[in-house]
Design a protein around this motif. Sequence first.
Motif, PDB file in Angstrom:
ATOM      1  N   SER A 126       0.972   2.835   2.244  1.00 43.13           N
ATOM      2  CA  SER A 126       1.439   2.157   3.471  1.00 43.13           C
ATOM      3  C   SER A 126       1.506   0.646   3.327  1.00 43.13           C
ATOM      4  O   SER A 126       2.251  -0.014   4.044  1.00 43.13           O
ATOM      5  N   SER A 127       0.695   0.088   2.427  1.00 39.20           N
ATOM      6  CA  SER A 127       0.656  -1.371   2.317  1.00 39.20           C
ATOM      7  C   SER A 127       1.828  -1.917   1.515  1.00 39.20           C
ATOM      8  O   SER A 127       2.045  -3.123   1.507  1.00 39.20           O
ATOM      9  N   ILE A 128       2.585  -1.073   0.843  1.00 36.51           N
ATOM     10  CA  ILE A 128       3.619  -1.574  -0.071  1.00 36.51           C
ATOM     11  C   ILE A 128       4.935  -0.790  -0.004  1.00 36.51           C
ATOM     12  O   ILE A 128       6.008  -1.345  -0.285  1.00 36.51           O
TER      13      ILE A 128
ATOM     14  N   ALA B 226       6.422  -8.924  -1.962  1.00 37.47           N
ATOM     15  CA  ALA B 226       5.932  -9.628  -0.759  1.00 37.47           C
ATOM     16  C   ALA B 226       4.969  -8.734   0.015  1.00 37.47           C
ATOM     17  O   ALA B 226       3.872  -9.153   0.401  1.00 37.47           O
ATOM     18  N   ASP B 227       5.365  -7.469   0.225  1.00 31.09           N
ATOM     19  CA  ASP B 227       4.535  -6.540   0.991  1.00 31.09           C
ATOM     20  C   ASP B 227       3.268  -6.171   0.206  1.00 31.09           C
ATOM     21  O   ASP B 227       2.195  -6.011   0.781  1.00 31.09           O
ATOM     22  N   GLY B 228       3.409  -6.063  -1.110  1.00 31.80           N
ATOM     23  CA  GLY B 228       2.248  -5.718  -1.928  1.00 31.80           C
ATOM     24  C   GLY B 228       1.186  -6.803  -1.915  1.00 31.80           C
ATOM     25  O   GLY B 228      -0.005  -6.521  -1.916  1.00 31.80           O
ATOM     26  N   TRP B 229       1.615  -8.054  -1.862  1.00 28.92           N
ATOM     27  CA  TRP B 229       0.651  -9.155  -1.913  1.00 28.92           C
ATOM     28  C   TRP B 229       0.027  -9.481  -0.563  1.00 28.92           C
ATOM     29  O   TRP B 229      -1.112  -9.952  -0.495  1.00 28.92           O
ATOM     30  N   ASP B 230       0.745  -9.280   0.531  1.00 25.13           N
ATOM     31  CA  ASP B 230       0.208  -9.776   1.807  1.00 25.13           C
ATOM     32  C   ASP B 230      -1.125  -9.109   2.157  1.00 25.13           C
ATOM     33  O   ASP B 230      -2.056  -9.761   2.640  1.00 25.13           O
ATOM     34  N   THR B 231      -1.235  -7.810   1.848  1.00 23.35           N
ATOM     35  CA  THR B 231      -2.446  -7.075   2.223  1.00 23.35           C
ATOM     36  C   THR B 231      -3.701  -7.588   1.478  1.00 23.35           C
ATOM     37  O   THR B 231      -4.685  -7.955   2.125  1.00 23.35           O
ATOM     38  N   PRO B 232      -3.716  -7.654   0.134  1.00 25.07           N
ATOM     39  CA  PRO B 232      -4.926  -8.133  -0.543  1.00 25.07           C
ATOM     40  C   PRO B 232      -5.251  -9.594  -0.230  1.00 25.07           C
ATOM     41  O   PRO B 232      -6.431  -9.963  -0.205  1.00 25.07           O
TER      42      PRO B 232
HETATM   43 MG    MG Z   1       1.488  -5.184   2.701  1.00 24.51          MG
END
Ligand code: MG
Length: 340
Positions: free
Chosen positions: A171-173, A285-291
Amino acid sequence: MRFVLLLGLLVASGARAETLALRGATMGTTYHIKFVAEPGSIDAARLQADVEKVLAEIDRQMSTYRPDSELIRFNRAPAGEWFAVSAATAKVVAAAQAISKKTDGAMDVTVGPLVRLWHFGPPTGDDNKFVPPTDKAIAAARKRVGYQNLEVRMKPPALRKKIDDIEVDLSSIAPGYAIDRLARLMVKRGLKNFMVELGGEVRAAGRRQDGQPWRIAVERPSAGERELQSSVALDNASIATAGDYRKFFEHQGRRFSHIIDPATGRPVEHSLASVTVVADTCMAADGWDTPLLVLGPERGYECAKKHNVAAMFIWRDGKKYDVRETPAWRARVNQRQHAQ
Ligand code: MG
Ligand code: ADP
């Protein structure tokens, strides 16, 4: 030669163009596409059907909501054996795992058991009981979490668990990946000027009909209302935001976000309100925002800087908000502040 060039410019300037929009629902959220085309050059209904086809395929691969998706079947599979998946799923898992390594595990797609424990994720039937889990339950769930227990290979594409009970939750990516796929479809259809939004993340290419770059508003985090913070011009780039201000629950005055810190097994609880990332692909962008949100205003900032990620951090300082941008953000982002 000159004449041809001039003609090209006239078309690009919008003299004979129109802006069309497509919208629909997918992955538990909505999507919205805008594109500039010459009138009659694009069959919008056919394009929409193609869009839906791409999204349905990604859903069959990566959904954690449908019991027959590739991921859910992998989640049920035992440890030790390679489980064949689509190249798409392997690619997204590999991208996530690479970010996990760079963020000391703050990104962790095996976090599913903890997400469920904290009542986020697929409905369980007791979703009204927003009571934090016990330390014992958290400890038990943490035994089933850890990106090091997940392996991915591309040739042929497959996933493998090192221990039983490992689950994958993309879901985070995955929304960012879906946007990239839709952008690829638009390019394949000959479109050069478009914007694809899905679940709040955006990828834009070319220009708007008026020749201006696509501008994306970045909101000021605030639970009840939506306030504008600034807007970012996107020139062939993607933008994603992770925030703790829209999906959360409150229990005894404490706010619990839907983003879990794998190091503690608990939702993030620091003063960082949101992280916005700009990158070439929306998957990045989506992969990095969460961590980066997990790591918080200091460690997250240092990590983004180290890996040259264009990120903007907004955090609470008493009643006001502070903003910090990485050098990569300042170098690449054309940002306009708005009155607040
Ligand atoms: Mg994300
Ligand atoms: P959103 O756009 O929904 O705010 P994010 O890109 O921040 O999304 O992803 C949040 C989702 O990712 C959560 O709903 C959960 O399913 C999952 N998740 C939560 N914590 C983590 C984590 N530390 N690493 C990877 N995925 C996570």
